[in-house]
Design a protein around this motif. Structure first.
Motif, PDB file in Angstrom:
ATOM      1  N   LEU A   1      54.697  40.484  52.886  1.00  0.00           N
ATOM      2  CA  LEU A   1      53.827  39.929  51.847  1.00  0.00           C
ATOM      3  C   LEU A   1      52.501  39.454  52.430  1.00  0.00           C
ATOM      4  CD1 LEU A   1      56.453  37.951  49.733  1.00  0.00           C
ATOM      5  CD2 LEU A   1      55.183  39.987  49.034  1.00  0.00           C
ATOM      6  N   GLY A   2      52.543  38.870  53.611  1.00  0.00           N
ATOM      7  CA  GLY A   2      51.313  38.430  54.247  1.00  0.00           C
ATOM      8  C   GLY A   2      50.390  39.585  54.570  1.00  0.00           C
ATOM      9  N   PHE A   3      50.948  40.659  55.163  1.00  0.00           N
ATOM     10  CA  PHE A   3      50.126  41.820  55.506  1.00  0.00           C
ATOM     11  C   PHE A   3      49.644  42.535  54.244  1.00  0.00           C
ATOM     12  CE2 PHE A   3      52.419  41.513  59.635  1.00  0.00           C
ATOM     13  CZ  PHE A   3      51.300  41.389  60.443  1.00  0.00           C
ATOM     14  N   TRP A   4      50.459  42.501  53.172  1.00  0.00           N
ATOM     15  CA  TRP A   4      50.019  43.099  51.906  1.00  0.00           C
ATOM     16  C   TRP A   4      48.814  42.359  51.349  1.00  0.00           C
ATOM     17  CZ3 TRP A   4      50.759  40.961  46.767  1.00  0.00           C
ATOM     18  CH2 TRP A   4      50.350  41.827  45.753  1.00  0.00           C
ATOM     19  N   GLN A   5      48.813  41.033  51.432  1.00  0.00           N
ATOM     20  CA  GLN A   5      47.666  40.263  50.963  1.00  0.00           C
ATOM     21  C   GLN A   5      46.420  40.541  51.809  1.00  0.00           C
ATOM     22  OE1 GLN A   5      47.162  38.596  48.307  1.00  0.00           O
ATOM     23  NE2 GLN A   5      49.221  38.436  47.457  1.00  0.00           N
ATOM     24  N   LEU A   6      46.611  40.755  53.103  1.00  0.00           N
ATOM     25  CA  LEU A   6      45.467  41.119  53.945  1.00  0.00           C
ATOM     26  C   LEU A   6      44.900  42.474  53.536  1.00  0.00           C
ATOM     27  CD1 LEU A   6      46.594  39.970  57.523  1.00  0.00           C
ATOM     28  CD2 LEU A   6      44.968  38.850  55.984  1.00  0.00           C
ATOM     29  N   ASP A   7      45.787  43.412  53.208  1.00  0.00           N
ATOM     30  CA  ASP A   7      45.316  44.719  52.729  1.00  0.00           C
ATOM     31  C   ASP A   7      44.558  44.565  51.409  1.00  0.00           C
ATOM     32  OD1 ASP A   7      46.437  45.998  54.881  1.00  0.00           O
ATOM     33  OD2 ASP A   7      48.296  46.529  53.844  1.00  0.00           O
ATOM     34  N   ARG A   8      45.064  43.689  50.530  1.00  0.00           N
ATOM     35  CA  ARG A   8      44.375  43.452  49.262  1.00  0.00           C
ATOM     36  C   ARG A   8      42.995  42.837  49.491  1.00  0.00           C
ATOM     37  NH1 ARG A   8      45.119  45.221  44.512  1.00  0.00           N
ATOM     38  NH2 ARG A   8      45.134  43.227  43.421  1.00  0.00           N
ATOM     39  N   ALA A   9      42.903  41.926  50.450  1.00  0.00           N
ATOM     40  CA  ALA A   9      41.611  41.314  50.758  1.00  0.00           C
ATOM     41  C   ALA A   9      40.624  42.362  51.244  1.00  0.00           C
ATOM     42  CB  ALA A   9      41.793  40.221  51.815  1.00  0.00           C
ATOM     43  N   GLU A  10      41.095  43.280  52.094  1.00  0.00           N
ATOM     44  CA  GLU A  10      40.222  44.341  52.591  1.00  0.00           C
ATOM     45  C   GLU A  10      39.802  45.274  51.455  1.00  0.00           C
ATOM     46  OE1 GLU A  10      40.295  47.928  55.964  1.00  0.00           O
ATOM     47  OE2 GLU A  10      41.962  46.491  55.794  1.00  0.00           O
ATOM     48  N   GLU A  11      40.728  45.566  50.556  1.00  0.00           N
ATOM     49  CA  GLU A  11      40.412  46.423  49.417  1.00  0.00           C
ATOM     50  C   GLU A  11      39.367  45.770  48.515  1.00  0.00           C
ATOM     51  OE1 GLU A  11      42.668  48.353  45.484  1.00  0.00           O
ATOM     52  OE2 GLU A  11      43.752  47.080  46.908  1.00  0.00           O
ATOM     53  N   LYS A  12      39.542  44.477  48.210  1.00  0.00           N
ATOM     54  CA  LYS A  12      38.576  43.783  47.364  1.00  0.00           C
ATOM     55  C   LYS A  12      37.204  43.711  48.048  1.00  0.00           C
ATOM     56  CE  LYS A  12      41.321  42.921  43.936  1.00  0.00           C
ATOM     57  NZ  LYS A  12      41.834  41.579  43.632  1.00  0.00           N
ATOM     58  N   ALA A  13      37.193  43.544  49.353  1.00  0.00           N
ATOM     59  CA  ALA A  13      35.915  43.512  50.076  1.00  0.00           C
ATOM     60  C   ALA A  13      35.198  44.853  49.949  1.00  0.00           C
ATOM     61  CB  ALA A  13      36.143  43.153  51.537  1.00  0.00           C
ATOM     62  N   ARG A  14      35.939  45.957  50.021  1.00  0.00           N
ATOM     63  CA  ARG A  14      35.329  47.280  49.866  1.00  0.00           C
ATOM     64  C   ARG A  14      34.785  47.455  48.452  1.00  0.00           C
ATOM     65  NH1 ARG A  14      39.964  49.139  52.796  1.00  0.00           N
ATOM     66  NH2 ARG A  14      40.873  49.833  50.818  1.00  0.00           N
ATOM     67  N   ILE A  15      35.552  46.997  47.457  1.00  0.00           N
ATOM     68  CA  ILE A  15      35.105  47.113  46.072  1.00  0.00           C
ATOM     69  C   ILE A  15      33.813  46.332  45.857  1.00  0.00           C
ATOM     70  CG2 ILE A  15      35.663  46.497  43.691  1.00  0.00           C
ATOM     71  CD1 ILE A  15      38.589  47.066  44.353  1.00  0.00           C
ATOM     72  N   LEU A  16      33.773  45.093  46.361  1.00  0.00           N
ATOM     73  CA  LEU A  16      32.572  44.269  46.189  1.00  0.00           C
ATOM     74  C   LEU A  16      31.375  44.874  46.905  1.00  0.00           C
ATOM     75  CD1 LEU A  16      34.042  40.656  46.494  1.00  0.00           C
ATOM     76  CD2 LEU A  16      33.203  41.806  44.436  1.00  0.00           C
ATOM     77  N   ALA A  17      31.616  45.489  48.064  1.00  0.00           N
ATOM     78  CA  ALA A  17      30.518  46.132  48.788  1.00  0.00           C
ATOM     79  C   ALA A  17      29.966  47.305  47.979  1.00  0.00           C
ATOM     80  CB  ALA A  17      30.992  46.601  50.155  1.00  0.00           C
ATOM     81  N   THR A  18      30.842  48.074  47.347  1.00  0.00           N
ATOM     82  CA  THR A  18      30.406  49.190  46.511  1.00  0.00           C
ATOM     83  C   THR A  18      29.621  48.687  45.301  1.00  0.00           C
ATOM     84  OG1 THR A  18      32.321  50.506  47.168  1.00  0.00           O
ATOM     85  CG2 THR A  18      31.191  51.162  45.153  1.00  0.00           C
ATOM     86  N   ILE A  19      30.136  47.631  44.677  1.00  0.00           N
ATOM     87  CA  ILE A  19      29.442  47.065  43.502  1.00  0.00           C
ATOM     88  C   ILE A  19      28.069  46.536  43.892  1.00  0.00           C
ATOM     89  CG2 ILE A  19      29.511  45.194  41.811  1.00  0.00           C
ATOM     90  CD1 ILE A  19      32.554  45.500  41.782  1.00  0.00           C
ATOM     91  N   ASP A  20      27.999  45.808  45.001  1.00  0.00           N
ATOM     92  CA  ASP A  20      26.708  45.273  45.450  1.00  0.00           C
ATOM     93  C   ASP A  20      25.722  46.400  45.718  1.00  0.00           C
ATOM     94  OD1 ASP A  20      27.630  42.712  45.218  1.00  0.00           O
ATOM     95  OD2 ASP A  20      28.121  42.481  47.336  1.00  0.00           O
TER      96      ASP A  20
END
Length: 261
Positions: A37-56
């Motif tokens: 679960l911890g590593f899954w949340q880290l993957d989610r954080a990385e995914e959200k960071a990529r999404i925000l970078a694309t949006i920006d």
């Protein structure tokens, strides 16, 4: 004949390390789950960071007229000249800073095309028995914003819809019924019914925007990961203290060293 008792002694010592096997088996089952679960949340954080970078990256482009775009993509900045009609949607259960209200969508006509524009958020009236009053300019205006999928705006389930048919005419009000909402959207004859335009904060016709681009920020996912890893560490400490003799053995060894044994 001399008998070597070392293997038996070692086996006894190793078995003596565990004194509570049920807790050991439970901990062995929970630890991989907590770590996963911890590593899954880290993957989610990385995914959200990529999404925000694309949006920006997309929002940083110069606004253009939708008619000049080869392809309509979410978060593409747009700028249009036209006028608002009296056709409004109030989307229910939208919040800003913990306050309940509505997002106001209104038809905007530009160059003969009809678009549905999300002007932003307004607070609900006390008691929520009446809709808040929303005004709009009658003259032609420039608006700036960005493209956003209509499905994500919740336009398939409006709380109410109003048509301003002229002075002294009572606007039509419909409760939140998904099927009826779809029929109403179809009756608007939008040129791009799959898309809305969310106004930017610098548009003078915008209400309270405060758009959230992702439901949880990367930092929040990272915080969740830290919590899961902390629970895994706490489980290991609990296992050591409650299911093994290791703390007592360490204490006994320290005692012997202190007494010079």
């Amino acid at each position: 004949m001399t008998v070597n008792h070392t293997p038996a002694h070692s086996q006894t010592a190793s078995v003596a390390l565990i004194r509570n096997w049920p807790v050991t088996f439970l901990s062995a089952g929970l630890l991989p789950l907590l770590l996963a679960l911890g590593f899954w949340q880290l993957d989610r954080a990385e995914e959200k960071a990529r999404i925000l970078a694309t949006i920006d990256g997309r929002l940083g482009a110069q606004p253009r007229s939708p008619a000049t775009l080869d392809e309509l993509r979410a978060y593409t900045p747009v700028r249009l000249m036209g006028f608002f009609t009296g056709e409004l949607f109030y989307l229910d259960n939208r919040t800003r800073d913990g306050k309940v209200g509505y997002e106001v969508l209104q038809v905007f006509v530009t160059g003969g095309e009809r678009w549905l524009v999300n002007r932003g958020w307004v607070a609900a009236e006390p008691g929520r028995q009446t809709l808040p009053v929303v005004s709009w300019p009658l003259a032609a205006k420039w608006i700036t914003g960005f493209l956003y999928p209509a499905d994500n705006d919740g336009t398939s389930s409006p709380m109410a819809m109003e048509f301003d048919s002229g002075p002294g005419v009572e606007p039509e009000r419909l409760q939140r019924i998904q099927a009826v909402g779809q029929d109403l959207l179809g009756s608007l004859e939008l040129d791009q019914p799959a898309w809305t335009i969310r106004l930017s904060a610098d548009s003078d016709t915008a209400l309270n925007t405060g758009w959230e681009f992702v439901n949880n920020s990367p930092a929040k996912h990272t915080g969740y990961a830290v919590q899961w890893f902390a629970m895994a560490a706490a489980l290991c400490i609990l296992w050591l203290s409650a299911a093994t003799n290791i703390p007592a053995m360490i204490k006994n060894n320290n005692y012997k060293r202190g007494n010079g044994s």
